[in-house]
Design a protein around this motif. Structure first.
Motif, mmCIF file in Angstrom:
data_model
loop_
_atom_site.group_PDB
_atom_site.id
_atom_site.type_symbol
_atom_site.label_atom_id
_atom_site.label_comp_id
_atom_site.label_asym_id
_atom_site.label_seq_id
_atom_site.Cartn_x
_atom_site.Cartn_y
_atom_site.Cartn_z
ATOM 1 N N ALA A 64 13.400 15.707 -5.934
ATOM 2 C CA ALA A 64 13.311 15.837 -4.483
ATOM 3 C C ALA A 64 12.184 14.938 -3.993
ATOM 4 O O ALA A 64 11.095 14.927 -4.564
ATOM 5 C CB ALA A 64 13.046 17.281 -4.079
ATOM 6 N N ILE A 65 12.473 14.167 -2.949
ATOM 7 C CA ILE A 65 11.473 13.291 -2.355
ATOM 8 C C ILE A 65 10.798 14.041 -1.218
ATOM 9 O O ILE A 65 11.449 14.455 -0.255
ATOM 10 C CB ILE A 65 12.111 11.991 -1.839
ATOM 11 C CG1 ILE A 65 12.794 11.249 -3.000
ATOM 12 C CG2 ILE A 65 11.080 11.107 -1.176
ATOM 13 C CD1 ILE A 65 13.556 10.011 -2.578
ATOM 14 N N GLN A 66 9.509 14.265 -1.357
ATOM 15 C CA GLN A 66 8.779 15.054 -0.373
ATOM 16 C C GLN A 66 8.496 14.233 0.883
ATOM 17 O O GLN A 66 8.029 13.100 0.811
ATOM 18 C CB GLN A 66 7.450 15.529 -0.975
ATOM 19 C CG GLN A 66 7.607 16.360 -2.235
ATOM 20 C CD GLN A 66 8.327 17.683 -1.970
ATOM 21 O OE1 GLN A 66 7.963 18.428 -1.073
ATOM 22 N NE2 GLN A 66 9.351 17.967 -2.761
ATOM 23 N N LYS A 67 8.770 14.818 2.025
ATOM 24 C CA LYS A 67 8.491 14.158 3.294
ATOM 25 C C LYS A 67 7.021 14.370 3.676
ATOM 26 O O LYS A 67 6.421 15.376 3.329
ATOM 27 C CB LYS A 67 9.401 14.710 4.390
ATOM 28 C CG LYS A 67 10.877 14.417 4.168
ATOM 29 C CD LYS A 67 11.721 14.980 5.308
ATOM 30 C CE LYS A 67 13.206 14.681 5.086
ATOM 31 N NZ LYS A 67 14.041 15.223 6.178
ATOM 32 N N GLY A 68 6.480 13.417 4.361
ATOM 33 C CA GLY A 68 5.117 13.569 4.858
ATOM 34 C C GLY A 68 4.047 13.071 3.922
ATOM 35 O O GLY A 68 2.858 13.118 4.262
ATOM 36 N N TYR A 69 4.434 12.605 2.720
ATOM 37 C CA TYR A 69 3.446 12.076 1.777
ATOM 38 C C TYR A 69 3.554 10.556 1.734
ATOM 39 O O TYR A 69 4.649 9.997 1.736
ATOM 40 C CB TYR A 69 3.681 12.636 0.366
ATOM 41 C CG TYR A 69 3.250 14.067 0.202
ATOM 42 C CD1 TYR A 69 1.911 14.385 0.057
ATOM 43 C CD2 TYR A 69 4.188 15.092 0.192
ATOM 44 C CE1 TYR A 69 1.500 15.701 -0.100
ATOM 45 C CE2 TYR A 69 3.795 16.416 0.036
ATOM 46 C CZ TYR A 69 2.446 16.715 -0.108
ATOM 47 O OH TYR A 69 2.052 18.016 -0.257
ATOM 48 N N ARG A 70 2.402 9.927 1.682
ATOM 49 C CA ARG A 70 2.386 8.480 1.567
ATOM 50 C C ARG A 70 2.496 8.075 0.096
ATOM 51 O O ARG A 70 2.046 8.790 -0.783
ATOM 52 C CB ARG A 70 1.094 7.911 2.149
ATOM 53 C CG ARG A 70 0.959 8.092 3.640
ATOM 54 C CD ARG A 70 -0.346 7.495 4.127
ATOM 55 N NE ARG A 70 -0.399 6.070 3.866
ATOM 56 C CZ ARG A 70 -1.501 5.340 4.018
ATOM 57 N NH1 ARG A 70 -2.620 5.901 4.394
ATOM 58 N NH2 ARG A 70 -1.477 4.037 3.752
#
Length: 352
Positions: free
Chosen positions: A154-160
């Motif tokens: 899963a690709i986490q949103k909100g992380y750079r």
């Protein structure tokens, strides 16, 4: 070779997990392709490619028999480029090969992305294909993995994307006589033999970047070990500064040029020839008598060189490595008989 990865497209991708063979950890195979949405590819593509953007060192596959066809990874990649194997089966065999080489207690388990890439620009009329193998060993806020019969991601949103892959390689379908061009990334020197030599079994392509890098390192080490010992720190920093100036101002470097424009000025021709011979033998480096300067490799090596004089009185003098004439014209060294101490005298017009 100028390699542009900005517009590379991931056309096929698998996700697996590799264990440590010595610890008898299990692998998790792909089973099927790992499908990405357009947004996920926009996130993952720069994550994979960032480790190779500034690569100036290129490798090629090798084998101790001198027949590259016996190199396991080369043969597997060749089947993909010649469309003789499906990508999932290819990924499984790459995983098996990596597992067999993961037989040291320090080697970490991790997730493995394997990608087929297209639209890689190497300055030719047509774009080429490539194969990327990316290993993640440490936890990453950007990606979250779940291990069952398969590996889910899963690709986490909100992380750079502040970090990069831990280990990786790009195999480019360059169709050269000596095999494919390989770019290598390894975030630690501790395990580089495991990744570069045991798994990939690659060696440097002895191109202009190779020659530029190794000549700079040779001259830098010579300045630190020989020039400094015989002539002191001030002359040593002037020497390496003048060396870099020669590389900056000449498209082609030859042994004759270095002798006339650098070494003769310091009366160090014979000492350098002897030092270079020993250095080449001990480091297993093959120096060319003439080569074109690689700007990318030169800029990368310049950043590693520090030109500063550290004194036992807790004072440091920082010199501009790109302006060696400044230390020659505006920095004097002497000895004070009254204090029985050495000194530096600095000339200047204004404080900046």
């Amino acid at each position: 070779m100028n390699i542009n990865l900005k517009n590379a497209i991931i056309t096929q991708l698998t996700l697996q997990s590799v264990g440590n063979k010595l610890r008898e950890e299990k692998n998790i195979y792909a089973g099927d392709l790992f499908h990405l949405t357009e947004r996920e590819e926009e996130d993952l593509q720069p994550f994979f490619m960032s480790a190779f953007k500034k690569s100036s060192e290129y490798y090629k596959f090798t084998h101790y028999t001198q027949d590259v066809n016996f190199n396991v990874l080369y043969s597997l990649c060749k089947d993909i480029f010649e469309e003789k194997s499906d990508f999932v089966s290819f990924s499984d065999r790459v995983l098996d090969h990596l597992f067999e080489r993961s037989n040291h207690p320090q080697i970490k388990a991790g997730e493995i992305f394997i990608a087929l890439l297209e639209e890689i620009d190497i300055g030719l009329e047509s774009k080429i294909k490539g194969i990327g193998i990316f290993k993640l060993e440490n936890k990453n806020k950007f990606l979250r993995f779940k291990h069952t019969d398969i590996v889910e991601c899963a690709i986490q949103k909100g992380y750079r994307l502040e970090s990069t892959i831990d280990k990786g390689c790009l195999i480019l379908n360059t169709l050269k006589e000596d095999g494919y061009c390989v770019l290598v990334h390894d975030d630690t020197l501790i395990e580089s033999e495991y990744w570069k030599k045991s798994f990939l079994d690659v060696e440097y392509i002895k191109d202009n970047a190779y020659q530029t890098k190794n000549y700079i390192n040779l001259l830098s080490n010579f300045s630190q070990e020989i020039i400094f010992e015989e002539k002191g720190k001030k002359i040593q920093t002037e020497f390496i500064g003048n060396c870099l100036q020669i590389f900056n101002s000449n498209e082609t470097i030859s042994e004759d040029l270095l002798e006339k424009e650098l070494l003769e000025n310091y009366d160090m021709v014979d000492e350098f020839k002897s030092y270079k011979k020993d250095y080449a033998e001990n480091s297993n480096i093959q120096f060319s008598e003439i080569f074109d300067v690689s700007t990318l490799a030169l800029n990368r090596e310049k950043k590693k060189i520090k030109a500063e004089i550290k004194l036992d009185t807790h004072i440091q003098i920082k010199l501009d490595i790109n302006k060696p004439e400044s230390s020659e014209d505006f920095l004097e060294q002497g000895y004070d008989e009254e204090r029985k101490m050495f000194y530096y005298k600095i000339y200047y017009n204004n404080e900046l």
